[in-house]
Every structure is written in structure tokens, then in C-alpha cells.
Design an enzyme around this catalytic site. Sequence first.
Site, PDB file in Angstrom:
ATOM      1  N   ARG A  34       0.832  -1.212   0.000  1.00  0.00           N
ATOM      2  CA  ARG A  34       0.000   0.000   0.000  1.00  0.00           C
ATOM      3  C   ARG A  34       0.866   1.261   0.000  1.00  0.00           C
ATOM      4  O   ARG A  34       0.504   2.278  -0.629  1.00  0.00           O
ATOM      5  CB  ARG A  34      -0.914  -0.022   1.227  1.00  0.00           C
ATOM      6  CG  ARG A  34      -1.938   1.097   1.274  1.00  0.00           C
ATOM      7  CD  ARG A  34      -3.011   0.782   2.310  1.00  0.00           C
ATOM      8  NE  ARG A  34      -4.035   1.803   2.348  1.00  0.00           N
ATOM      9  CZ  ARG A  34      -4.174   2.709   3.319  1.00  0.00           C
ATOM     10  NH1 ARG A  34      -3.317   2.702   4.342  1.00  0.00           N
ATOM     11  NH2 ARG A  34      -5.134   3.605   3.291  1.00  0.00           N
TER      12      ARG A  34
ATOM     13  N   HIS B  77       0.444   4.456  -2.541  1.00  0.00           N
ATOM     14  CA  HIS B  77       0.216   5.826  -2.090  1.00  0.00           C
ATOM     15  C   HIS B  77       1.384   6.746  -2.428  1.00  0.00           C
ATOM     16  O   HIS B  77       1.194   7.959  -2.560  1.00  0.00           O
ATOM     17  CB  HIS B  77      -0.069   5.830  -0.585  1.00  0.00           C
ATOM     18  CG  HIS B  77      -1.451   5.385  -0.245  1.00  0.00           C
ATOM     19  ND1 HIS B  77      -2.196   5.938   0.787  1.00  0.00           N
ATOM     20  CD2 HIS B  77      -2.254   4.438  -0.801  1.00  0.00           C
ATOM     21  CE1 HIS B  77      -3.386   5.351   0.840  1.00  0.00           C
ATOM     22  NE2 HIS B  77      -3.432   4.419  -0.104  1.00  0.00           N
TER      23      HIS B  77
ATOM     24  N   ASN C  22      -3.729   8.898   4.475  1.00  0.00           N
ATOM     25  CA  ASN C  22      -2.591   8.271   5.149  1.00  0.00           C
ATOM     26  C   ASN C  22      -2.613   8.347   6.669  1.00  0.00           C
ATOM     27  O   ASN C  22      -2.055   7.479   7.350  1.00  0.00           O
ATOM     28  CB  ASN C  22      -1.286   8.913   4.656  1.00  0.00           C
ATOM     29  CG  ASN C  22      -1.030   8.668   3.180  1.00  0.00           C
ATOM     30  OD1 ASN C  22      -1.449   7.649   2.635  1.00  0.00           O
ATOM     31  ND2 ASN C  22      -0.359   9.613   2.526  1.00  0.00           N
TER      32      ASN C  22
ATOM     33  N   HIS D 298      -6.191  -5.877  -2.856  1.00  0.00           N
ATOM     34  CA  HIS D 298      -7.049  -6.000  -1.668  1.00  0.00           C
ATOM     35  C   HIS D 298      -7.344  -7.453  -1.323  1.00  0.00           C
ATOM     36  O   HIS D 298      -8.142  -7.725  -0.439  1.00  0.00           O
ATOM     37  CB  HIS D 298      -8.357  -5.232  -1.884  1.00  0.00           C
ATOM     38  CG  HIS D 298      -8.192  -3.750  -1.836  1.00  0.00           C
ATOM     39  ND1 HIS D 298      -9.222  -2.861  -2.043  1.00  0.00           N
ATOM     40  CD2 HIS D 298      -7.084  -2.982  -1.600  1.00  0.00           C
ATOM     41  CE1 HIS D 298      -8.771  -1.625  -1.934  1.00  0.00           C
ATOM     42  NE2 HIS D 298      -7.478  -1.667  -1.679  1.00  0.00           N
TER      43      HIS D 298
END
Length: 542
Positions: free
Chosen positions: A51, A55, A83, A182
Site C-alpha cells: 500500500r 500511495h 494516510n 485488496h
Amino acid sequence: MSQLSSFLLVLALCAFAPLCFSSKTKAQEIVRSVLAKAVAKEARMAASILRLHFHDCFVQGCDASLLLDSSGSIVSEKGSNPNRNSVRGFEVLDEIKSALEKECPRTVSCADLLAIAARESTVLRGGPSWEVLLGRRDSRSASLSGSNNNIPAPNNTFQTILTKFKRQGLDIVDLVALSGSHTIGNARCTSFRQRLYNQSGNGQPDYTLDQSYAAQLKTRCPKSGGDQNLFFLDYVSPTKFDNYYYNNILASKGLLNSDQVLLTKNEGSKELVKQYAENSQLFFEQFAKSMVKMGNISPLTEPCVRKKRETIMSQLTSFLLVLSLCAFAPLCFSSKTKGGYLYPQFYDHSCPKVQEIVRSVLAKAVAKEARMAASILRLHFHDCFVQGCDASLLLDSSGSIVSEKGSNPNRNSVRGFEVLDEIKSALEKECPWSHTIGNARCTNFRQRLYNQSGNGQPDYTLDQSYAAQLKIRCPKSGGDQNLPSEPDQVLLTKNEGSRELVKKYAENSQLFFEQFAKSMVKMGNISPLTGSRGEIRKNCRK
């Protein structure tokens, strides 16, 4: 942005710096080793690292800006809405970086480290592997607003999510495939609470969510409180990287709104969800491709300089180099050789006829004067050895610029600029915005004939019958510009290693051609200017 995927797909950098270095394998081993221990200790860490890469790449490109703490003028992205109290795993990256710095100080960037760690996290949980293309630099800035605005949110509409992906040069296939990450990890109650109680602002739940599943979720995600409670994104196989994520969506059990809308809001994404649910291999293959593509979003390849796609002048001499050889050598090596961080398809979209134009103009010039091929080739050598391959040699003196053409190696020697001018003119109209050939001047080797060591004696390593021939056109004085061919005798007489290579290349022309091609690519990657460090000259001399 439209060429970034091809840029790094073809590029396949062999190292972590803009030019190759030999510790690549060791560096990846270090990342793998430290990460394996962290994931063994906490399975969730794999998803957390993966992740972080997402990001990071969606804000300013894959530049490790997300890893920066607030300091001075820098406001850390860690405090953004996507975040804050969410991104994690920084201590694992710190441990990896510490080990890398011990092994190879100031070599491996944090951005490359994160890209490798994302792959290793996927593999450690049973997912696919891919070749991580390397050479990124680390950002000196962060963007809190970019983090707030560019990262897709779990409650965004399908169209908003797709728009944010397209903004990064990613398409609907990338969106559906990358959402498959996911299949591992967790989400907080606050990320999906609206689906349970107030999906559309009317106090009603999201009826696209299986209601028995919703009831289970409500036990630990009440209307208020429990914001940080964690739920598996894939309740079937939460720590295994597989395709159950898509099967969950088909069963109306996608946890996040951003998961379920892949099925309910777009026919194209619906078909992809079905395909990946049926075929895990297809999902793995596309996930790997999309990860490479995402990992190539606006990488910094020089400190604070982004790779751009429109530069023409900084690579023009590289094209001329290849084409000059093609005119004379039985083996015309391919410009598709991998190396550095340049790549052969650079102009496929911005100026697709560039090589055709260069080849056409140069062919006429070489047909008119065979020597021109060697002259152009020599220009490339002399350019690359000063400041790198940046066409600085082509500049005339002007203002504060003192031209390199007047230096001792170049004065009254380098030539072919008018051919480059003709090529550049043709390119601007179409897209606006070695020693086996050639000659050397008498002055380059006169000392070998008359005064090699300053004692008035010739160089006795030079065959004397050959020396006698040279003396005819290269007297003790005068004839400085006469052009016999140039010998390179010290390669045989002064070093055992070079002597052996001379013998090998004399016996095997194919071996010579292959190594010459490799070495030319290597030389062509000497400190090239990219992005805003250089410019695109309309006139190569100004």
C-alpha cells in the site's frame, strides 16, 4: 505520461543508479531478507508495504516522497486524509535502508527500495513476481495536497476513481487489476461505515452489499466509535495473495465501496472482475504488468528532475552513431540494446519518423563523402567524454559559453556540424517543439615517427616499413592536417589485458562487433541530461 510504461518496460535498468552497478542482486537479496522476517512476524506487513508503494506513486510519481517526515518547508504526506493513522511499515523500510547503506552506501534510492519491497511483499504472500525496473531517485519535496487529492478514496464513485487512475496514465484494466491487491490486508471501520448505515446520505445502507455479510460487519463497526477496528479486505483468504477478492465482489461481499463498484457501475470493469474471478493466472499476469506500469509513474532519474518524453537533441548523436556504423559495418547493431536509463522507443509517439529522417540525411552525406561517417562517430565520442552525452560539443561560443570546438582535441579536427544542422532542421520541421573507419591528422602521431620519447628517436614498436610509408605524407614539419590512418599500438605493447583482447578481436570479427556494440551503448549512457537539467535546442549550435 503516455510513454512512461514503454519507457521502463523496455528500459530494464540493470542497476539502482542511472547507470548500472554490480550490486543489484545483493541489494535485492537484502530487501527480500529483511522483509521476509517482518512478514513472518506479522502477515499484515506485506499488504502495508504494498500500500505504501501505491500511495507514494500516486503523488508526484514513485519518488519516496511519502517516506519523508515533516521538516523545514516539508509538510509530510503521512498526515493527509488517506494516510493519517493508516499507512504503516516505515520501520521495516528503515531497517532495509540501514542494511543497504551498510552494504552499498548512498547507492540504492528509497524509491527503488519501496518498489522492490512491494514486489517481494506480493511474492511472500503467494502472488506473482515481476522484474522491477530501477534507477529512481528520491524526491526532495512532498505534497500534502497531492496526497489528499490524487489517492483514490474507498468511498469515491467509480468515475472518480477511474479519473484518478487516468491522471496517472493508468487505464480501466490497471484499475481492476491493481484493486486485486485488496486480496490481502485490512481496512478500518471508518473506511466502509457509510455502506452499513448511510450510503447515499439518506440514512439507508448500501443494498449492493450482501446483507448477511453487512450484519457481521456491524457487530464490530457500529454507527459511532470503533473507527480503528480492522477487518479483512478478503474474508475468505485474508493473508494469501489469490483471486478470491474478485469472487467476493461477485458474491456482493466486497468490503469497500471502491471494491464493489467494479461490478456494479461499469460494464468493462464488470467483465474484468468476472475474468479474474475465473482465472487466477490471468489476474496474476495483469497485476504484474500493471505494477510495472504504476511503478513507472514519473520517476525521478536525476535529483529533483523528472523524466520527460519530448527531449530530442540530447539523444540525436546516439542515433547518428548507430546509423554511421550501419553505413560501413557488416553488422549494424540494434539500438534496442538495454542499458542506462535511455530507451530506444523514446520517440515512438512524439516523433515517430526521427530515425528515418536521421538515416535519410546521413546516407546522402556519407554517399557524398565516405569520411563523414567516421566524423559523426567521432563527434559522439568527443561529446560523451565531456559532461556526458549532452551535445555540449555542438554549441558555438556565445555570451558566457566558450565552445568546446576550440579545445586542443577538437580544434581544426572535429567536423560534420553542417550535417547535424541539416538533420536538426528536418527534425524541427517534422516535430517542432570508431577507428576501423576514418582518418587522423599527421599531428596526432608525428612523435611516433621522429621523437617518441623526447630523445629524437622513433617509436620502435611501430613497424618500420609502415613508418616509412607514413613519413611520406607526414614530415618532421608541415603537413599537420594530412590524413593518413591512425595506429593504436599501445593496446598491444603496454598492457597484457588489452594485448589479449587485441588478439581475440583480430581473430574473431563477430566477437569484436558484439563488444563494440555493447561498449558504444555503455559510452552513450555517460551522464545524459534528462528532464529539466537540459533543454531541447532548436539550433544545435545555439
